[in-house]
Design a protein around this motif. Structure first.
Motif, mmCIF file in Angstrom:
data_model
loop_
_atom_site.group_PDB
_atom_site.id
_atom_site.type_symbol
_atom_site.label_atom_id
_atom_site.label_comp_id
_atom_site.label_asym_id
_atom_site.label_seq_id
_atom_site.Cartn_x
_atom_site.Cartn_y
_atom_site.Cartn_z
ATOM 1 N N GLU A 74 -0.171 0.677 -4.285
ATOM 2 C CA GLU A 74 -1.318 0.249 -5.081
ATOM 3 C C GLU A 74 -1.939 1.431 -5.818
ATOM 4 O OE1 GLU A 74 -3.360 -3.335 -2.653
ATOM 5 O OE2 GLU A 74 -3.316 -1.421 -1.599
ATOM 6 N N ILE A 90 -11.191 -3.196 -6.137
ATOM 7 C CA ILE A 90 -9.826 -3.547 -6.517
ATOM 8 C C ILE A 90 -9.730 -3.563 -8.036
ATOM 9 C CG2 ILE A 90 -10.323 -6.040 -6.394
ATOM 10 C CD1 ILE A 90 -7.381 -6.446 -5.574
ATOM 11 N N HIS A 106 -8.311 -4.646 -1.892
ATOM 12 C CA HIS A 106 -7.458 -3.450 -1.942
ATOM 13 C C HIS A 106 -7.109 -3.016 -0.525
ATOM 14 C CE1 HIS A 106 -6.221 0.701 -2.962
ATOM 15 N NE2 HIS A 106 -6.003 0.221 -4.175
ATOM 16 N N HIS A 140 0.535 -4.297 1.757
ATOM 17 C CA HIS A 140 -0.025 -3.361 0.778
ATOM 18 C C HIS A 140 0.970 -2.235 0.554
ATOM 19 C CE1 HIS A 140 -4.030 -5.108 0.485
ATOM 20 N NE2 HIS A 140 -4.045 -5.232 1.797
#
Length: 783
Positions: A351, A251, A283, A348
């Motif tokens: 990202e 991450i 992540h 999520h």
């Protein structure tokens, strides 16, 4: 509210401090006693991350530092100071700890378990009920290599991969036990492997993957194999225990800090949902272990093969290249549940993808030390020893507008110099590069004002004076000069590096990253493609290169009476003039430049023609592949010997001969670029022959600035490239194109006649190659 932080100057702590400063007026930093100034370190990080100077200037008023020793009882404070500190705490972030898995269990217990117990004792002494944000690790899951790891899971039955995991598990167990006994609120943050693709400035931060590559590079240097580059089929194979379907969770550290801060906001708004709340900060996508293997293979001359069981006998290369800290994770196929974290952070979404390019960028600064002093670096260092000519380059950037003060320019450079790690390299006593942690910018960034209204004449005089001042060998070999006063509404920045530190292409990249605001946000540079070939192939190529020395030069210039003092002259034309001629004849801009240069020199009265003009030979540096990245600077260019047919009166035939000579020379690029792989003595011999008066008569460089540069909001309106004068050569010519302009710079020894009239000769030579009537066939077809 008093918010305190331990580990504020660490890899995660610096990003967390940035998040907390956005949310709180003041911050209390519990810094390790005797460590470098915490406020200065935080300020340096904020500068590198683009925080406005107005914000950074307020740090001394917003950050209060208390020096503590977390491994000692009562943090090494007096009773009065300890009670005062405990009494004011309302929120405490505990980020400090050790992360090196090779440190040993006792050292890691001291760094992680003992310090955590010390923090818990401080909270016990508080009359309030401070909220503890404890930064643990997703790797307290230990050796559970498959399945789903729940956010509340904390058991030691599977065992641990290393001492670091065990120490973090013991520390989190102590936190949970303390919370259960005291009914104090605790928020546990468990990040996965934190990483960043931002280049690491010196030792300001590091992360596990970068540390692994640093250790490998250090081993290469100890074995004196840092120069080695091999094709994949020749590389030795290293067998590592792992699984083809394994994956790891990385991450970006900035995302992890932002997620933790957002979780803290939710807890502050809604109150603790229980005594202990645990959040996996991970992540959304795992990284295949094959991507990690590719990072190793791209950084080291080896191949990696995953095997299910440890080999019975280790090969010699495997004993040397053990990666015990990484190998256990090459079999991990587990998933971290983060449902509780997602309830706060949301699903999520967009990202930053952690792919191979990101991983490669994350290790591109392998700061185990500076780059080695390579053979070409040594050549240029020796070049100007005991000789009036110097091997220092120059590059002018001209800007329209009000000139900044030199103090403003120094602050501007200070905030960006970490983008170019090679600018901190200085010569050590052992004739090698050593990195300077602090730069004396009063030496490196300087100012000079000319007499008002002198125009380009005054500017050229200043440039000649600056180039005549040798760079001090006790400092990193570069300077940046601010020149103003020669014309209203215009100023110039002159960059002067030594050729041993940077070649022309590297100097261009360094100057771009040093000055331009967008350089920090630009994409990671493409890998440098000028890779040396196998040693046998390189030796064969050098032999072919040396055979190209025939015929020898007629040496039209006399070496007698040269002073070594550079005289500089330049003129500017529209770059479209060059491009139009190149399109017309279907040749390259560089070939148009060299053909026009031949015509200009043929007619220049300063040339030493005895009766009629003669042909000459130019050394043309060529950059192979894409531009070097900020951590791939140095000397990479390939020197090509190209004919300048000054003896030919027909401009089209001159162009045909230049093109034929250029094509012939380009055939040896693939082998001569491997010069960096050769022993120093052979490189010195090759360079001595290459720079010999029997081989070439002048340098003819050509640089193309493809990106715009803004300095203090002003865009550069012109670029002038200034090269070195080779020993016993009275002249060098350098073309620099930038946007719609092309500047031709002629550098001569002061013993040569003045360069008056060259602008007309240059324009006339270009006009000869770009007639108004289009040619019916390319000129080279008739050659």
């Amino acid at each position: 509210m008093t918010v305190a932080v331990t580990g504020a100057t660490g890899f995660l702590g610096l990003r967390l401090v940035r998040e907390l400063l956005e949310r709180h007026t003041n911050l209390l930093v519990l810094a390790h006693a005797g460590s470098p100034d915490a406020v200065e370190r935080i300020g340096r990080f904020l500068e590198l991350s683009g925080t406005p100077r107005t914000v950074i200037s307020t740090l001394p008023d917003r950050i209060r530092v208390v020096e503590v020793e977390l491994t000692e009882p009562r943090m090494g404070l007096s009773d009065e100071d300890y009670e005062s500190l405990a009494g004011e705490l309302e929120v405490l972030w505990h980020c400090a700890g050790g992360v090196d898995p090779s440190a040993g269990i006792e050292a890691l217990r001291l760094a992680n378990v003992t310090t955590t117990r010390t923090v818990l004792d401080l909270l016990d002494a508080s009359p309030r009920t401070p909220l503890l944000h404890y930064v643990s690790s997703a790797f307290v899951a230990g050796s559970r290599r498959e399945g789903v790891i729940e956010e509340d899971a904390l058991d030691d039955l599977p065992g641990f991969e290393n001492a670091y995991e065990r120490s973090k598990h013991e520390a989190e167990t102590a936190v949970r036990a303390w919370a259960d006994e005291t009914f104090r609120p605790v928020v546990v943050h468990r990040p996965s492997l934190m990483i960043t693709d931002a280049p690491a400035p010196g030792e300001l931060w590091s992360h596990p993957l970068l540390n692994l590559v640093r250790a490998g590079k250090a081993q290469q240097r100890r074995m004196r194999l840092g120069w080695l580059r091999l094709p994949r089929w020749l590389r030795p194979t290293v067998r590592l225990v792992g699984h083809e379907d394994a994956r790891l969770n990385f991450i970006p550290v900035a995302h992890a800090a932002a997620a933790m801060a957002k979780i803290a906001d939710s807890v502050a708004e809604h109150g603790p949902a229980g005594v202990v709340q645990t959040y996996h900060v991970v992540h959304g996508s795992d990284v295949p272990v094959q991507a990690v293997i590719s990072v190793l293979e791209k950084n080291f001359p080896l191949r990696v093969k995953l095997v299910p069981q440890p080999p019975h006998r280790m090969r010699a290369i495997e004993r040397v290249t053990q990666v015990s800290s990484l190998e256990p994770y090459l079999s991990h196929r587990r998933t971290f549940d983060d449902a509780r974290a997602r309830a706060v952070l949301g699903p999520h979404g967009a990202e930053t993808p952690i792919d191979l390019d990101y991983l490669l960028a994350s290790v591109r600064t392998v700061g185990t030390g500076p780059r080695r002093l390579g053979p070409l670096d040594r050549v240029y260092l020796d070049y100007d020893a005991g000789h009036p000519n110097s091997a220092e380059l120059g590059g002018l950037l001209r800007f329209a507008g009000r000139a900044p003060s030199v103090e403003e320019l120094r602050e501007y450079v200070a905030a960006r110099v970490a983008r170019v790690p090679d600018l901190s390299l200085a010569l050590s006593s052992g004739r090698d590069w050593e990195r300077r942690e602090e730069l004396d910018l009063s030496y490196h960034v300087r100012e000079i004002a000319t007499v008002g209204g002198t125009g380009d004449i005054g500017l050229r005089s200043v440039v000649e004076d600056v180039l005549g001042q040798r760079l001090a060998r006790t400092e990193p070999l570069w300077q940046l000069w601010l020149v103003h006063g020669y014309r209203d509404g215009e100023y110039t920045v002159l960059f002067k590096p030594h050729h041993a530190l940077l070649d022309g292409a590297s100097a261009e990249e360094a100057l771009y990253r040093l000055l331009d605001d967008e350089a920090a946000e630009s994409e990671a540079p493409k890998p440098w493609s000028g890779r040396p070939r196998v040693l046998r192939s390189v030796m064969s190529g050098v032999a072919r290169y040396l055979r190209g020395f025939r015929p020898v030069s007629a040496r039209p210039f006399s070496a007698r009476g040269l002073t070594g003092e550079r005289r500089v002259w330049w003129t500017t034309v529209g770059s479209e003039h060059l491009h139009r001629a190149a399109r017309l004849h279907r040749v390259t801009v560089n070939e148009i430049y060299l053909a026009a240069l031949s015509g200009m020199l043929r007619e220049w009265p300063g040339m030493p023609w005895r009766t009629v003009p003669e042909r000459m030979w130019a050394l043309v540096p060529m950059t192979v592949g894409s531009s070097p990245g900020p951590d791939e600077l140095g000397n990479h260019s390939v020197p090509l010997r190209v004919e300048l047919p000054c003896d030919e009166p027909d401009p089209l035939k001159r162009l045909a001969r230049v093109r034929a000579s250029s094509i012939e020379q380009k055939n040896v690029i693939g082998t001569t670029r491997g010069m960096r792989s050769l022993p120093t003595w052979l490189v010195r011999l090759t360079c001595a022959l290459t720079f010999s008066r029997w081989h070439v008569d002048l340098m003819a460089g050509n640089s193309r600035w493809t990106r715009k540069v803004d300095l203090f909001g002003a865009e550069a309106v012109g670029v002038v490239s200034i090269g070195m004068l080779h020993r016993d050569r009275p002249i060098g010519v350098f073309l620099g194109t930038h946007g719609e302009t092309a500047s031709l710079c002629v550098v001569t020894d002061s013993a040569l006649p003045a360069s008056d009239g060259l602008d007309h000769l240059w324009a006339a030579a270009l006009d000869e190659l770009a007639p108004r009537v289009r040619a019916t066939a390319p000129v080279w077809a008739a050659a």
